[in-house]
Design an enzyme around this catalytic site. Structure first.
Site: not given
Ligand code: BGC
Length: 923
Positions: A719
């Site tokens: 993530d």
């Molecule tokens: C989230 C993800 C997301 C990523 C990109 C993170 O804060 O947990 O689910 O895909 O950001 O935006």
């Protein structure tokens, strides 16, 4: 990008999004057939969300810039058969104009869960009741990333104003419909306590239904579509009754003491009376009869398949409708203990006219009936086993409304369906619940100690180290040669030097200019020398409810995951995501960061809206369908968040402490199904640790289970700005520990600053670890091969694989009659945090390097960005994540400007940050 093609795709996607939204709307109550609205009715609509309709949740999963969005009232107005109380509508319009939607400033996790509601006087409600015979009250709630819901008024509970309004409405109208425009289930106990509750004849969950939500609700309310959505969560009277309530929200760790007894698996086993609306429940305007017409078992032993053929007949008189047949297993308690009901099969009919029938054949592999023995109590430790006894089936239209079949699947001697290895076992001791038989047909709660880890992770890692490939240097092989079969992947990757290999495992973002503007990441060919090897830059964009582009480019917002779960319709989910895939493709985006397949472990989890259900089978089935749809369009979906990212409180640090059985049977089951049945080839790990090891450096999660047991071939990415700790020793976590990530076979770090991969801007430890011998070259090459295999199958391979051209040329307009044009260098003193437009005068035609100084007073996971356009032409996005108020330099792209004037628009597409300086220096 071909704009006409994009519009064509979007025009196809919108009606499917509308159909999906209508199919996921759940009708919970419909006394005296108050719905559908009849031609003779006049409907008084109360509640501001008729105008300010929620179409998704907050955070990365809902931030789609839409072309348009149909509010509930617009949907109702567009439907000829619904007559509305126009005076009341005008009253709401006027009030909403004076009391606009509060987005909390538009920043990350800033939007409140609810909006102030208009409190009408008794006289006004009475007047409305003299003009209309039916009333509808809309309750709105949102939630999302970085902020769980609260067991409080305005979040899980109604506000005082909502209660007062509903009381006034129920006092004045005898036919009241309540519509829940929410991202999550809410407390519904007021249905039992409200003073004039008998006037509430109907309750509808319309969720956050995407940009076509208003049309979809009107389709259902008017009777054009008979509701066929079924709850994918249990609604209990009291939040305390959810078995995870005792632990949810922990700030250091969170024990999953409920074990496999999540949602209905708990309630149907231990506490049936706590349930207000059961799992799988949802009414239709018509009625159905379900009859078993055939039952057989084909195949042998662990490969047997139980088949039940159920004939569904529409026995109503007026409405065409669809019905879901649900099959629940009641397995023998055996040594392990089992939930009293487990969903093992379901199917939805096609639309059935009154009197019409359809026979659905539901095939259930007996492997899916097995339980995981993590203690060895059955004599088969680390195996899925079918314990001896009778496996019974309950078939019907909800977990409660079922008939028990006379046919059973009988197991005479306990047998193993799958031999696994101990993986992911906890290291912290705790107790989990287990059923103990009582005199009635339900179970009492007993406790047992959870089996702890007994294997040595370091031995496991050491015994599985891959051979290093000898680095050959550039032999002229391109990635495409691997596809054509002229060289092997090993030969290709051997060419890459250590720094090139290390660059490959770093994604860049957000809003990398190397790929489609405003997307979450670019990876693969993020440097010139990698591109020269024929490795393209691949684009990944949020998801899951449509494409998020912080450049302001417009995409289609589809309904939230929970609503799509409530459709119980695999084919429709597949079709919907085929079209989302076509939209991705038209935008040159290769993977959607979704579907989200975590489990609704607790109703207060802020991100529940991105996920489907409390049940792993319905989640896994529909996620597999979505991935299939995306793949059919040539792109793919990234399953997230692997695993047990079940609360937003302390989401980067709180350890999900759980038994191996709970992880396998519930929390990673949907991932397994989407990998095995949907062919998923990308996964995003979670921020949190699982049993002491952060998701991104969790060896058992990413290697032992995912790759060795499930045979996953593809990439695992972190993530965004995730942390990692030691894959075998645990201990302290950090963002720079990419060597731990690679060792665990989480291949790709998301994300480093734009243009920062090749220079290791984040200072990660990949190369130092290789030098020091704590990571092997073979491990790094293994991850790079995983990435390359993935890239080979992306549409990026079909695009021109050319070096990123940093210079964008934009034409000026030569004359400007206004007097407020500012000189280019005056931009270094701009200080803006809201969308702003200025005219700038460029005195000297040149190529300029754009950079900015920005700050964002939020923790590091918060996201913000602004898009710069010149003369209405998109130029670049400047993206920043939480800086706790510190000012940081943000490098932009290069732009060629002629002498003349430019309209510069600084658009805070994702608000929150402040732009302190904008610098354009001649290169
Ligand atoms: C989230 C993800 C997301 C990523 C990109 C993170 O804060 O947990 O689910 O895909 O950001 O935006």
């Amino acid at each position: 990008m071909d704009r006409d093609h994009l519009l064509e795709v979007q025009d196809k996607l919108a009606p499917i999004s509308r159909q999906s939204a209508a199919e996921g709307i759940v009708l919970l109550k419909n006394d005296q057939a108050v719905l559908p609205i009849q031609q003779s009715d006049n409907l008084a609509v109360f509640g501001r969300c008729q105008l300010d309709t929620y179409r998704s949740g907050t955070g990365s999963g809902g931030a789609v810039n839409v072309r348009y969005s149909i509010s509930l009232i617009e949907g109702l107005l567009a439907n000829d058969s619904i007559e509305l109380n126009e005076n009341l509508l005008q009253r709401y319009r006027d009030w909403v104009k004076e009391n606009p939607f509060d987005d909390g400033g538009g920043g990350w996790a800033a939007e409140p869960w609810y909006q102030e509601e208009l409190l009408l006087s008794d006289e006004e409600v009475a007047l409305a009741s003299s003009q209309s015979n039916k009333a509808m009250f809309i309750i709105g709630r949102t939630a999302g990333e970085d902020q769980d819901n609260a067991d409080a008024s305005g979040s899980y509970k109604m506000t005082d104003t909502e209660v007062s309004m509903l009381t006034k409405i129920t006092q004045n109208f005898s036919e009241v419909i309540v519509v829940m425009n929410t991202t999550n289930i809410m407390d519904m106990s007021w249905l039992m306590t409200l003073e004039h509750r008998h006037s509430i004849k109907s309750v509808v969950y319309c969720w956050a239904a995407g940009m076509e939500g208003g049309h979809a609700l009107a389709d259902v309310l008017s009777g054009d579509v008979s509701p066929s959505g079924k709850l994918t969560d249990t609604i209990a009277y009291d939040l305390c009754d959810y078995p995870s309530s005792a632990n949810f929200g922990g700030t250091t760790h969170n024990c999953y003491a409920e074990d496999v007894y999540v949602g209905y698996r708990y309630f149907e086993t231990f506490k049936p009376n706590a349930v207000q609306f059961e799992f799988g429940f949802g009414l239709s305007y018509t009625a159905f009869k379900q009859e078993l017409v055939d039952f057989d078992v084909v195949g042998q032993g662990k490969n047997s398949i139980v088949r039940a053929s159920i004939k569904v007949t529409n026995v109503g008189e007026h409405y065409v409708g669809k019905e879901v047949v649900q099959v629940y297993l009641e397995a023998p308690q055996g040594q392990l203990g089992k939930p009293a009901r487990v969903l093992v099969g379901f199917k939805k009919t096609s639309p059935l006219k009154p009197g019409a029938s359809e026979t659905l054949v539901i095939s259930m592999p007996v492997r899916d009936f097995a339980s995981y023995d993590d203690s060895g109590v059955t004599g088969n430790k680390s195996c899925y086993v079918l314990e001896k006894g009778d496996y019974c089936f309950h078939v019907g239209s909800s977990v409660r409304d079922t008939t028990k079949l006379l046919h059973r699947y009988h197991v005479s001697n306990t047998f193993v369906t799958e031999q696994c290895q101990e993986a992911l076992a906890p290291i912290r001791s705790f107790e989990r619940i287990k059923p103990v038989k009582q005199r009635d047909s339900y179970y009492g709660v007993d406790f047992e100690s959870v089996p702890l880890r007994t294997v040595s992770l370091s031995e496991r890692v050491e015994s599985n180290l891959p051979q290093a490939l000898v680095i050959t240097g550039d032999l002229g092989y391109k990635l495409l040669d691997v596809k054509n079969g002229s060289v092997t992947m090993e030969q290709f990757v051997s060419q890459l030097s250590l720094p090139q290999l290390a660059t490959m495992v770093r994604g860049e973002g957000m809003c990398s200019p190397k790929v489609t503007p405003g997307t979450a990441a670019a990876f693969g060919g993020v440097s010139d020398d990698l591109i020269d090897f024929g490795i393209p830059a691949v684009a990944a964009a949020d998801g899951p409810s449509g494409i998020r582009m912080d450049s302001g480019h417009k995409a289609t917002q589809v309904p939230i995951g929970t609503l799509l779960g409530c459709t119980w319709n695999s084919e429709l989910n597949e079709e919907l995501f085929y079209w989302v895939g076509e939209e991705l493709r038209a935008y040159q985006i290769d993977t959607l960061l979704g579907p989200g397949v975590n489990i609704h472990r607790h109703p207060l989890n802020g991100r529940n809206f991105e996920y489907f259900s409390e049940d792993p089978f319905v989640t896994g089935t529909l996620a597999a369908a979505q991935v299939k749809g995306l793949k059919k369009a040539g792109v793919t979906g990234t399953l997230k968040h692997f695993a047990a990212n079940d609360q937003e409180t302390g989401r980067m640090d709180v350890d999900s402490v759980m038994s191996e059985r709970a992880i396998r049977e519930v929390h990673i089951k949907p991932f397994e199904m989407a990998v095995k049945h949907g062919g998923a080839t990308t996964i995003m790990t979670c921020y949190n640790p699982v049993n002491g090891h952060w998701g991104a450096s969790n060896y058992d999660l990413n290697t032992s289970v995912l790759r060795q047991e499930w045979g996953f071939k593809g990439i695992v990415m972190t993530d965004w700005w995730a942390k990692m700790n030691h894959p075998t020793e645990g201990g302290v976590e950090d963002k720079i520990h990419t060597s731990y990530m690679i060792r665990a076979q989480n291949d790709l770090y998301m994300v480093v600053d734009n243009d920062g991969a090749a220079i290791n801007v984040a200072g990660d430890d990949t190369l130092t670890a290789i030098e020091q011998g704590t990571l092997t070259l073979g491990e790094l090459q293994r991850s790079v091969m995983n990435i390359c295999w993935f890239i080979l199958d992306t549409p990026a391979m079909e695009r021109p694989i050319v070096r990123y051209e940093p210079v964008k040329a934009i034409r000026s307009f030569n004359e400007y009659l206004g007097s407020d044009a500012i000189a280019l260098d005056a931009l270094s003193t701009v200080e803006v945090s809201k969308t702003t437009s200025v005219v700038v005068e460029v005195l000297e035609g040149a190529t300029y390097q754009v950079s900015a100084v920005m700050s964002y007073d939020k923790p590091s996971l918060a996201q913000s960005s602004c898009a710069l356009s010149l003369n209405d032409e998109f130029c670049m996005s400047l993206s920043v994540h939480g800086t706790e108020g510190e000012r940081v330099n943000i490098e932009g792209s290069q732009v060629h400007l002629e002498k003349g004037f430019y309209h510069l628009c600084i658009d805070f597409v994702k608000a929150g940050a402040t732009l302190h300086e904008l610098n354009l220096k001649p290169c």
